[in-house]
Design a protein around this motif. Structure first.
Motif, short mmCIF file in Angstrom:
data_model
loop_
_atom_site.label_atom_id
_atom_site.label_comp_id
_atom_site.label_asym_id
_atom_site.label_seq_id
_atom_site.Cartn_x
_atom_site.Cartn_y
_atom_site.Cartn_z
N LEU A 93 0.81 -1.21 0.00
CA LEU A 93 0.00 0.00 0.00
C LEU A 93 0.85 1.26 0.00
CD1 LEU A 93 -2.63 -0.93 2.72
CD2 LEU A 93 -2.70 -1.37 0.27
N SER A 94 0.33 2.25 -0.67
CA SER A 94 0.87 3.60 -0.62
C SER A 94 0.06 4.37 0.42
CB SER A 94 0.73 4.26 -2.00
OG SER A 94 0.85 5.66 -1.89
N ALA A 95 0.70 5.24 1.17
CA ALA A 95 0.00 5.97 2.23
C ALA A 95 -0.93 7.05 1.68
CB ALA A 95 1.03 6.61 3.16
N GLU A 96 -0.87 7.33 0.39
CA GLU A 96 -1.64 8.44 -0.16
C GLU A 96 -2.83 8.02 -1.01
OE1 GLU A 96 1.18 10.82 -2.22
OE2 GLU A 96 2.42 11.11 -0.45
N ARG A 97 -3.12 6.74 -1.10
CA ARG A 97 -4.19 6.28 -1.99
C ARG A 97 -5.16 5.38 -1.25
NH1 ARG A 97 -1.53 4.07 -7.33
NH2 ARG A 97 -3.68 4.15 -7.97
N HIS A 98 -6.36 5.27 -1.81
CA HIS A 98 -7.37 4.35 -1.28
C HIS A 98 -7.19 3.02 -2.02
CE1 HIS A 98 -11.89 3.14 -1.05
NE2 HIS A 98 -11.14 2.36 -0.30
N PHE A 99 -7.04 1.95 -1.27
CA PHE A 99 -6.95 0.62 -1.84
C PHE A 99 -8.16 -0.18 -1.36
CE2 PHE A 99 -2.70 2.17 -2.02
CZ PHE A 99 -2.17 1.64 -3.18
N HIS A 100 -8.93 -0.66 -2.32
CA HIS A 100 -10.09 -1.50 -2.01
C HIS A 100 -9.78 -2.90 -2.53
CE1 HIS A 100 -14.17 -2.55 -1.05
NE2 HIS A 100 -14.36 -3.02 -2.26
N VAL A 101 -9.95 -3.91 -1.68
CA VAL A 101 -9.59 -5.28 -2.03
C VAL A 101 -10.84 -6.17 -1.95
CG1 VAL A 101 -8.09 -7.23 -1.49
CG2 VAL A 101 -7.28 -4.90 -1.09
N PRO A 102 -11.56 -6.32 -3.06
CA PRO A 102 -12.69 -7.25 -3.08
C PRO A 102 -12.18 -8.69 -3.12
CG PRO A 102 -12.86 -5.60 -4.83
CD PRO A 102 -11.47 -5.55 -4.30
N LEU A 103 -12.92 -9.59 -2.48
CA LEU A 103 -12.58 -11.01 -2.48
C LEU A 103 -13.83 -11.80 -2.81
CD1 LEU A 103 -10.49 -13.28 -1.84
CD2 LEU A 103 -11.38 -13.23 0.51
N LEU A 104 -13.77 -12.59 -3.86
CA LEU A 104 -14.86 -13.49 -4.23
C LEU A 104 -14.42 -14.88 -3.83
CD1 LEU A 104 -14.87 -11.02 -6.28
CD2 LEU A 104 -16.39 -12.44 -7.61
N VAL A 105 -15.26 -15.59 -3.04
CA VAL A 105 -14.86 -16.88 -2.49
C VAL A 105 -15.88 -17.97 -2.76
CG1 VAL A 105 -13.46 -15.90 -0.65
CG2 VAL A 105 -15.86 -16.38 -0.22
N SER A 106 -15.37 -19.19 -2.81
CA SER A 106 -16.18 -20.41 -2.80
C SER A 106 -15.35 -21.40 -1.98
CB SER A 106 -16.44 -20.92 -4.22
OG SER A 106 -15.33 -21.62 -4.72
N PRO A 107 -15.88 -22.57 -1.66
CA PRO A 107 -15.08 -23.51 -0.87
C PRO A 107 -13.79 -23.98 -1.56
CG PRO A 107 -17.39 -24.09 -0.74
CD PRO A 107 -17.27 -23.02 -1.80
N TYR A 108 -13.73 -23.85 -2.89
CA TYR A 108 -12.56 -24.39 -3.62
C TYR A 108 -11.86 -23.36 -4.51
CZ TYR A 108 -14.22 -28.80 -1.89
OH TYR A 108 -14.63 -29.80 -1.05
N SER A 109 -12.24 -22.08 -4.40
CA SER A 109 -11.56 -21.08 -5.21
C SER A 109 -11.76 -19.69 -4.62
CB SER A 109 -12.09 -21.11 -6.65
OG SER A 109 -13.44 -20.66 -6.68
N TYR A 110 -10.91 -18.78 -5.07
CA TYR A 110 -11.09 -17.37 -4.73
C TYR A 110 -10.49 -16.51 -5.82
CZ TYR A 110 -6.21 -17.08 -3.07
OH TYR A 110 -4.85 -17.10 -2.98
#
Length: 116
Positions: A93-110
């Protein structure tokens, strides 16, 4: 000032990943420091940014999503040990930016990406 947010979507059930425990660490060299333990809300998001303002320092962070517990709680039968028990995402991360981290999950993948 920068900030870090996340959003979890349950791709197996087509809904937000509500009630997922998330551990946030900051890495300094070979040391890992636990900053927060959070849980996603009904929309699969955390109620506040993971880091924001002065605490959003440039560096490397790890997000540990306990998806095995989540899917077991939904009644999904998982092998023991679960194929994906904890999803670990390491992000810089950079201290000057917004970082959004979406995570899509299933029992066997992401899947993840840098969101907006």
């Amino acid at each position: 000032m920068g900030k870090l947010t996340t959003h979890v979507l349950d791709a197996a059930h087509g809904c937000p990943g509500a009630g997922i425990t998330l551990l946030l660490y900051r890495l300094e060299g070979d040391r890992r420091h636990l900053l927060k333990e959070l849980q996603t809300n009904a929309d699969g998001r955390c109620d506040q940014p993971l880091v924001d303002g002065e605490e959003a320092r440039e560096g490397v962070y790890e997000l540990h999503f306990r998806i095995g517990d989540y899917f077991r709680g939904r009644g999904v039968e998982l092998p023991e040990p679960a194929f994906l028990d904890t999803v670990v995402l390491r992000v810089g991360l950079s201290a000057e930016r917004h970082f959004h981290v979406p995570l899509l999950v299933s029992p066997y993948s992401y899947s993840t990406y840098r969101g907006s």
